[in-house]
Design a protein around this motif. Sequence first.
Motif, mmCIF file in Angstrom:
data_model
loop_
_atom_site.group_PDB
_atom_site.id
_atom_site.type_symbol
_atom_site.label_atom_id
_atom_site.label_comp_id
_atom_site.label_asym_id
_atom_site.label_seq_id
_atom_site.Cartn_x
_atom_site.Cartn_y
_atom_site.Cartn_z
ATOM 1 N N UNK A 1 9.926 -17.290 0.415
ATOM 2 C CA UNK A 1 8.939 -17.625 -0.621
ATOM 3 C C UNK A 1 8.448 -16.382 -1.355
ATOM 4 N N UNK A 2 8.726 -15.214 -0.815
ATOM 5 C CA UNK A 2 8.457 -13.936 -1.509
ATOM 6 C C UNK A 2 9.699 -13.090 -1.321
ATOM 7 N N UNK A 3 10.337 -12.652 -2.380
ATOM 8 C CA UNK A 3 11.585 -11.906 -2.206
ATOM 9 C C UNK A 3 11.944 -11.150 -3.479
ATOM 10 N N UNK A 4 12.816 -10.177 -3.313
ATOM 11 C CA UNK A 4 13.383 -9.426 -4.445
ATOM 12 C C UNK A 4 14.408 -10.318 -5.137
ATOM 13 N N UNK A 5 14.507 -10.256 -6.458
ATOM 14 C CA UNK A 5 15.536 -11.060 -7.145
ATOM 15 C C UNK A 5 15.898 -10.400 -8.465
ATOM 16 N N UNK A 6 17.082 -9.829 -8.530
ATOM 17 C CA UNK A 6 17.479 -9.153 -9.765
ATOM 18 C C UNK A 6 18.974 -9.316 -10.007
ATOM 19 N N UNK A 7 19.388 -10.500 -10.494
ATOM 20 C CA UNK A 7 20.815 -10.725 -10.737
ATOM 21 C C UNK A 7 21.256 -10.237 -12.127
ATOM 22 N N UNK A 8 22.439 -9.651 -12.169
ATOM 23 C CA UNK A 8 23.056 -9.268 -13.439
ATOM 24 C C UNK A 8 23.532 -10.517 -14.174
ATOM 25 N N UNK A 9 23.468 -10.517 -15.500
ATOM 26 C CA UNK A 9 24.009 -11.675 -16.232
ATOM 27 C C UNK A 9 24.402 -11.263 -17.649
ATOM 28 N N UNK A 10 25.374 -10.383 -17.731
ATOM 29 C CA UNK A 10 25.778 -9.877 -19.045
ATOM 30 C C UNK A 10 27.072 -10.509 -19.563
ATOM 31 N N UNK A 11 27.882 -11.087 -18.661
ATOM 32 C CA UNK A 11 29.209 -11.567 -19.065
ATOM 33 C C UNK A 11 29.169 -12.589 -20.192
ATOM 34 N N UNK A 12 28.303 -13.581 -20.060
ATOM 35 C CA UNK A 12 28.246 -14.637 -21.082
ATOM 36 C C UNK A 12 27.543 -14.147 -22.343
ATOM 37 N N UNK A 13 26.565 -13.248 -22.178
ATOM 38 C CA UNK A 13 25.915 -12.658 -23.363
ATOM 39 C C UNK A 13 26.947 -11.873 -24.168
ATOM 40 N N UNK A 14 27.821 -11.150 -23.460
ATOM 41 C CA UNK A 14 28.870 -10.376 -24.138
ATOM 42 C C UNK A 14 29.824 -11.290 -24.908
ATOM 43 N N UNK A 15 30.012 -12.528 -24.399
ATOM 44 C CA UNK A 15 30.902 -13.477 -25.101
ATOM 45 C C UNK A 15 30.196 -14.131 -26.296
ATOM 46 N N UNK A 16 28.871 -13.941 -26.399
ATOM 47 C CA UNK A 16 28.162 -14.474 -27.574
ATOM 48 C C UNK A 16 27.069 -15.490 -27.272
ATOM 49 N N UNK A 17 26.695 -15.664 -25.995
ATOM 50 C CA UNK A 17 25.624 -16.615 -25.655
ATOM 51 C C UNK A 17 24.318 -16.251 -26.375
ATOM 52 N N UNK A 18 23.724 -17.241 -27.044
ATOM 53 C CA UNK A 18 22.416 -17.038 -27.685
ATOM 54 C C UNK A 18 21.395 -17.905 -26.958
ATOM 55 N N UNK A 19 20.608 -17.302 -26.050
ATOM 56 C CA UNK A 19 19.746 -18.093 -25.165
ATOM 57 C C UNK A 19 18.664 -18.900 -25.886
ATOM 58 N N UNK A 20 18.430 -20.100 -25.347
ATOM 59 C CA UNK A 20 17.266 -20.917 -25.720
ATOM 60 C C UNK A 20 16.286 -20.780 -24.559
ATOM 61 N N UNK A 21 15.279 -19.931 -24.709
ATOM 62 C CA UNK A 21 14.371 -19.669 -23.596
ATOM 63 C C UNK A 21 13.353 -20.797 -23.408
ATOM 64 N N UNK A 22 12.669 -20.732 -22.240
ATOM 65 C CA UNK A 22 11.661 -21.749 -21.912
ATOM 66 C C UNK A 22 10.349 -21.394 -22.618
ATOM 67 N N UNK A 23 10.326 -21.567 -23.928
ATOM 68 C CA UNK A 23 9.128 -21.240 -24.705
ATOM 69 C C UNK A 23 8.130 -22.399 -24.644
#
Length: 382
Positions: free
Chosen positions: A329-351
Amino acid sequence: MRILILGGDGYLGWPTAMNLAVENEVWVVDNYLRRRIAEATDSEPLIATPSLTERARLFEAVSGNRIETIIGDLGDPDLMYDIVQRVQPECIIHYAEQPSAPYSMRGFKEARETLQNNLNVTFNCIWAVKDIVPDCHIIKLGTMGEYGTPNIDIEEGWLDIEHKGRKDKFLFPRAAGSLYHTTKVLDTDLIWFYVRTYGIRVTDLMQGPVYGLSTDEADLDQGLVPNFNYDDIFGTVVNRFLVQAVAGIPLTVYGGGGQTRGYLNLRDTLQCVRLSVENPADKGTLRIFNQFTETLSVNDIATKIKTVGDSMGLGVNIKSIENPRKEREEHYYNPTHTGLLDLGLEPNYMTDDVIASMLERIVVNKDNINTDRIMPRVRWNA
Ligand code: USQ
């Protein structure tokens, strides 16, 4: 492109089918396993969805785009071989798995059903591709949950290790938190074995929890809406909190609420899958992408939904309840996620706007909410 979608009736499979059918020849197969489990566990979606064949007919009527449907169990190797032979797909998107972590932890029968279904379909798919269409690109839905929550940065699928002066590259260590997530780890091992042995091409999409119910195609008609679950079996946390906010039930934060995951909008799942289809993995390669757009804790999500819900006059409360799962319930969390962004992903964030539009859609369907489906019925250590 000729695309075969395995599990095309699901929360992600159906919107993917519609999205890709606009420009491709799309075939979908499904055995209605999720519908049967939903009925047996009283976990039906907020908005009733017509059968797969009816949805395909409706989609063709409103968009002019055709989707070929087949109802059948891909755990049967004969059916898998027949379909792959008939369709001769250039790309297979494999969603055909029992996707609920709580269901897989309910008991022996459910664990066995999850293990057998998920592994059998993956195994049959690999063999049918190897024997019939060896150039076909398999896109496999994995999950960020395969990695668990390690105390180091999570790389995109692979890890370079230096040990006693020598270096090599390995699959990033996996430590799943449910039997369902463990079946995805086993899938990965199976796929990696056959990639390096037979030279098939695979993209493994390590996806985080998805939220939302709107896509360009789904918005064409209420009958095209994806299965939007808010129950404890199939509902993912954001979708559950949205419905709870509308129903006036305090948001069910499990335990401390510091559990952090990588989330993405349903629209971004479609983008990521499309980008993977359009940019296939090389022969003999297992390409792995971490598929999410932002990391949030359960408490972050609850606070965001409360803020927007309150501004709409919903009067949202948040309440921590005993955590039915075994997880940090408390932990470190830092995943890489560049592969799809490099292919052109344009995120729709939780605004706030995205949350407000989802809440508005749920308010219209408020009368369908069954409040008996909210509290968790499955405990990990039962
Ligand atoms: N959670 C709450 N309250 C709730 C429901 C969930 O605090 O009412 C917490 C859970 O304990 C967990 C987090 O929210 O820490 C995410 O839970 P979830 O139910 O949204 O997601 P999960 O069970 O991990 O599974 C979902 C999909 C699965 C997919 C996975 C991606 O059902 O198919 O593979 O998300 S991931 O989580 O990255 O593995």
